[in-house]
Design a protein around this motif. Sequence first.
Motif, PDB file in Angstrom:
ATOM      1  N   VAL A 297       0.838  -1.198   0.000  1.00 42.85           N
ATOM      2  CA  VAL A 297       0.000   0.000   0.000  1.00 42.85           C
ATOM      3  C   VAL A 297       0.872   1.247   0.000  1.00 42.85           C
ATOM      4  O   VAL A 297       0.629   2.209  -0.745  1.00 42.85           O
ATOM      5  N   ALA A 298       1.910   1.258   0.856  1.00 42.11           N
ATOM      6  CA  ALA A 298       2.812   2.413   0.923  1.00 42.11           C
ATOM      7  C   ALA A 298       3.529   2.622  -0.408  1.00 42.11           C
ATOM      8  O   ALA A 298       3.733   3.759  -0.851  1.00 42.11           O
ATOM      9  N   ALA A 299       3.908   1.522  -1.085  1.00 41.53           N
ATOM     10  CA  ALA A 299       4.597   1.631  -2.370  1.00 41.53           C
ATOM     11  C   ALA A 299       3.672   2.194  -3.439  1.00 41.53           C
ATOM     12  O   ALA A 299       4.080   3.034  -4.255  1.00 41.53           O
ATOM     13  N   PHE A 300       2.421   1.747  -3.452  1.00 41.24           N
ATOM     14  CA  PHE A 300       1.463   2.306  -4.398  1.00 41.24           C
ATOM     15  C   PHE A 300       1.226   3.786  -4.120  1.00 41.24           C
ATOM     16  O   PHE A 300       1.127   4.604  -5.045  1.00 41.24           O
ATOM     17  N   ASP A 301       1.155   4.146  -2.841  1.00 42.95           N
ATOM     18  CA  ASP A 301       0.962   5.546  -2.468  1.00 42.95           C
ATOM     19  C   ASP A 301       2.121   6.403  -2.984  1.00 42.95           C
ATOM     20  O   ASP A 301       1.924   7.456  -3.604  1.00 42.95           O
ATOM     21  N   ALA A 302       3.347   5.944  -2.737  1.00 40.53           N
ATOM     22  CA  ALA A 302       4.521   6.697  -3.157  1.00 40.53           C
ATOM     23  C   ALA A 302       4.669   6.746  -4.674  1.00 40.53           C
ATOM     24  O   ALA A 302       5.302   7.663  -5.209  1.00 40.53           O
ATOM     25  N   SER A 303       4.080   5.779  -5.376  1.00 37.23           N
ATOM     26  CA  SER A 303       4.230   5.683  -6.833  1.00 37.23           C
ATOM     27  C   SER A 303       3.041   6.276  -7.582  1.00 37.23           C
ATOM     28  O   SER A 303       2.984   6.193  -8.815  1.00 37.23           O
ATOM     29  N   THR A 304       2.089   6.858  -6.847  1.00 34.22           N
ATOM     30  CA  THR A 304       0.889   7.428  -7.458  1.00 34.22           C
ATOM     31  C   THR A 304       0.812   8.912  -7.120  1.00 34.22           C
ATOM     32  O   THR A 304       0.256   9.303  -6.091  1.00 34.22           O
ATOM     33  N   PRO A 305       1.370   9.763  -7.938  1.00 37.50           N
ATOM     34  CA  PRO A 305       1.350  11.198  -7.638  1.00 37.50           C
ATOM     35  C   PRO A 305      -0.030  11.811  -7.859  1.00 37.50           C
ATOM     36  O   PRO A 305      -0.861  11.270  -8.593  1.00 37.50           O
ATOM     37  N   ALA A 306      -0.275  12.940  -7.199  1.00 37.35           N
ATOM     38  CA  ALA A 306      -1.485  13.719  -7.441  1.00 37.35           C
ATOM     39  C   ALA A 306      -1.250  14.569  -8.678  1.00 37.35           C
ATOM     40  O   ALA A 306      -0.463  15.516  -8.653  1.00 37.35           O
ATOM     41  N   LEU A 307      -1.907  14.241  -9.769  1.00 35.49           N
ATOM     42  CA  LEU A 307      -1.627  14.872 -11.053  1.00 35.49           C
ATOM     43  C   LEU A 307      -2.622  15.965 -11.421  1.00 35.49           C
ATOM     44  O   LEU A 307      -2.475  16.614 -12.457  1.00 35.49           O
ATOM     45  N   GLY A 308      -3.641  16.140 -10.598  1.00 31.62           N
ATOM     46  CA  GLY A 308      -4.631  17.159 -10.913  1.00 31.62           C
ATOM     47  C   GLY A 308      -5.665  16.657 -11.902  1.00 31.62           C
ATOM     48  O   GLY A 308      -5.796  15.455 -12.151  1.00 31.62           O
ATOM     49  N   GLU A 309      -6.417  17.599 -12.472  1.00 31.65           N
ATOM     50  CA  GLU A 309      -7.482  17.254 -13.401  1.00 31.65           C
ATOM     51  C   GLU A 309      -7.004  17.361 -14.841  1.00 31.65           C
ATOM     52  O   GLU A 309      -5.978  17.962 -15.127  1.00 31.65           O
ATOM     53  N   GLY A 310      -7.784  16.785 -15.716  1.00 34.30           N
ATOM     54  CA  GLY A 310      -7.463  16.859 -17.133  1.00 34.30           C
ATOM     55  C   GLY A 310      -7.810  15.573 -17.842  1.00 34.30           C
ATOM     56  O   GLY A 310      -7.958  14.520 -17.219  1.00 34.30           O
ATOM     57  N   TRP A 311      -7.938  15.667 -19.163  1.00 34.78           N
ATOM     58  CA  TRP A 311      -8.265  14.502 -19.983  1.00 34.78           C
ATOM     59  C   TRP A 311      -7.236  14.340 -21.081  1.00 34.78           C
ATOM     60  O   TRP A 311      -6.682  15.309 -21.577  1.00 34.78           O
ATOM     61  N   ILE A 312      -6.977  13.092 -21.424  1.00 35.56           N
ATOM     62  CA  ILE A 312      -5.978  12.780 -22.442  1.00 35.56           C
ATOM     63  C   ILE A 312      -6.671  12.130 -23.633  1.00 35.56           C
ATOM     64  O   ILE A 312      -7.265  11.052 -23.497  1.00 35.56           O
ATOM     65  N   PRO A 313      -6.634  12.757 -24.794  1.00 37.39           N
ATOM     66  CA  PRO A 313      -7.183  12.098 -25.988  1.00 37.39           C
ATOM     67  C   PRO A 313      -6.255  10.974 -26.431  1.00 37.39           C
ATOM     68  O   PRO A 313      -5.043  11.158 -26.544  1.00 37.39           O
ATOM     69  N   LEU A 314      -6.816   9.815 -26.657  1.00 42.87           N
ATOM     70  CA  LEU A 314      -6.007   8.670 -27.075  1.00 42.87           C
ATOM     71  C   LEU A 314      -5.845   8.593 -28.581  1.00 42.87           C
ATOM     72  O   LEU A 314      -4.994   7.860 -29.078  1.00 42.87           O
ATOM     73  N   ARG A 315      -6.655   9.361 -29.317  1.00 43.98           N
ATOM     74  CA  ARG A 315      -6.552   9.402 -30.767  1.00 43.98           C
ATOM     75  C   ARG A 315      -6.586  10.864 -31.198  1.00 43.98           C
ATOM     76  O   ARG A 315      -7.240  11.695 -30.578  1.00 43.98           O
ATOM     77  N   ALA A 316      -5.907  11.177 -32.274  1.00 41.88           N
ATOM     78  CA  ALA A 316      -5.860  12.555 -32.748  1.00 41.88           C
ATOM     79  C   ALA A 316      -7.228  13.025 -33.207  1.00 41.88           C
ATOM     80  O   ALA A 316      -7.559  14.201 -33.126  1.00 41.88           O
ATOM     81  N   SER A 317      -8.045  12.085 -33.701  1.00 37.20           N
ATOM     82  CA  SER A 317      -9.394  12.425 -34.135  1.00 37.20           C
ATOM     83  C   SER A 317     -10.259  11.184 -34.016  1.00 37.20           C
ATOM     84  O   SER A 317      -9.784  10.061 -33.847  1.00 37.20           O
ATOM     85  N   GLU A 318     -11.548  11.368 -34.132  1.00 37.49           N
ATOM     86  CA  GLU A 318     -12.457  10.238 -34.053  1.00 37.49           C
ATOM     87  C   GLU A 318     -12.249   9.269 -35.212  1.00 37.49           C
ATOM     88  O   GLU A 318     -12.621   8.113 -35.154  1.00 37.49           O
ATOM     89  N   GLN A 319     -11.649   9.770 -36.314  1.00 35.60           N
ATOM     90  CA  GLN A 319     -11.460   8.922 -37.490  1.00 35.60           C
ATOM     91  C   GLN A 319     -10.145   8.147 -37.468  1.00 35.60           C
ATOM     92  O   GLN A 319      -9.888   7.335 -38.354  1.00 35.60           O
ATOM     93  N   GLU A 320      -9.273   8.441 -36.460  1.00 37.57           N
ATOM     94  CA  GLU A 320      -7.967   7.773 -36.442  1.00 37.57           C
ATOM     95  C   GLU A 320      -8.142   6.267 -36.286  1.00 37.57           C
ATOM     96  O   GLU A 320      -8.964   5.787 -35.509  1.00 37.57           O
ATOM     97  N   PHE A 321      -7.321   5.527 -36.988  1.00 42.75           N
ATOM     98  CA  PHE A 321      -7.369   4.053 -36.921  1.00 42.75           C
ATOM     99  C   PHE A 321      -7.016   3.580 -35.521  1.00 42.75           C
ATOM    100  O   PHE A 321      -6.014   3.950 -34.962  1.00 42.75           O
ATOM    101  N   ARG A 322      -7.891   2.719 -34.975  1.00 48.50           N
ATOM    102  CA  ARG A 322      -7.631   2.158 -33.648  1.00 48.50           C
ATOM    103  C   ARG A 322      -6.925   0.819 -33.824  1.00 48.50           C
ATOM    104  O   ARG A 322      -7.480  -0.103 -34.421  1.00 48.50           O
ATOM    105  N   ARG A 323      -5.761   0.724 -33.283  1.00 49.97           N
ATOM    106  CA  ARG A 323      -5.019  -0.535 -33.381  1.00 49.97           C
ATOM    107  C   ARG A 323      -5.378  -1.405 -32.195  1.00 49.97           C
ATOM    108  O   ARG A 323      -4.981  -1.135 -31.075  1.00 49.97           O
ATOM    109  N   HIS A 324      -6.161  -2.457 -32.405  1.00 53.61           N
ATOM    110  CA  HIS A 324      -6.546  -3.371 -31.329  1.00 53.61           C
ATOM    111  C   HIS A 324      -6.922  -4.729 -31.904  1.00 53.61           C
ATOM    112  O   HIS A 324      -6.948  -4.892 -33.101  1.00 53.61           O
TER     113      HIS A 324
END
Length: 324
Positions: A297-324
């Motif tokens: 638990v302590a290791a997970f705590d130390a390895s999980t920083p408080a990064l604040g809010e925000g969203w990350i787009p995983l594709r440049a656009s809705e039309q980008e090819f999804r590799r899966h």
Amino acid sequence: MIIPNPTEVKAAKTLVYVTTRDHAYTFSAWSSRMAERGIALVMVNWEQLLTEASVPLATYVLTDFDRLSSSELEGAAHIHDRLQSQGARVYNDPKKFRPRAHLIKYLHKTGVNSYTCHLPASGEWPHRFPVFLRTMAAHRGVLGELLHDDAACQEALEQALLQGYPISDLAFVEFAATPVPPASTYQKLSAFRIGDHVVRANTVNDSHWMAKTGIMGLASPEQYRQELLEMSNYPLRHFVQQVFDAAGLEFGRLDFGVSKGRHEVYEINTNPFMSLSHDHPNPDRAAALRLMQEQLVAAFDASTPALGEGWIPLRASEQEFRRH
């Protein structure tokens, strides 16, 4: 969205733990322990994540690579790189992942292990015995007992093929374990790595050479006492870090043993089962299990920083090819 906004889970830190759909049981029970440290644990499976358009800024632990197809690994690598480039903390890079056979061969080549494996699909055949035949993907395990000569290997392979196992997933692995006196038991040693932190795991003692789950009563009180002492001063910390570094992984559980006086690495499980139980008739083992959980638990705590809010787009656009 499959992952909630960090503000919705009302925690200073968010840890997103990614597994395959059927294997979230390994860590899902830790939600309350994470909450004690102000960490919101979010369990997500690859089948969902590979279709997401955007995810929250958070810490991501990527696991279960050996259960993904090649195309899914490519998609996972894209997600890893996108998360990392946008400020997320990410543990385990799919691009660096070596499947079991490749890891065994690599560790032998670099001198970490004295043993190797042989792939019959590539025309490789054992020249040192004993060996055992096993499936290599998805932790499906060993097929039968130890094989002591060429004829036994040929018969084992033929039987495996008749049972429907593809030759592409089979390997003969050289046996590398030495019984521990005085009871001649086999031991599997383990340790977790979480970022820069190493946590000793409990030793498995078994009468069978595979040493999968262990048998109660085989370990001595002296062994349990030594385990407890090592929870605060683990002598193999540097060895564990070196092996993880060689494998290109920052998270998982290393399983290894001792054979003829040297440590031999068996595997790194990127999605290890982490038990919350610490019930045991021996008080030293029970205390060691409690300490292991606290240190995790302590290791997970130390390895999980408080990064604040925000969203990350995983594709440049809705039309980008999804590799899966």
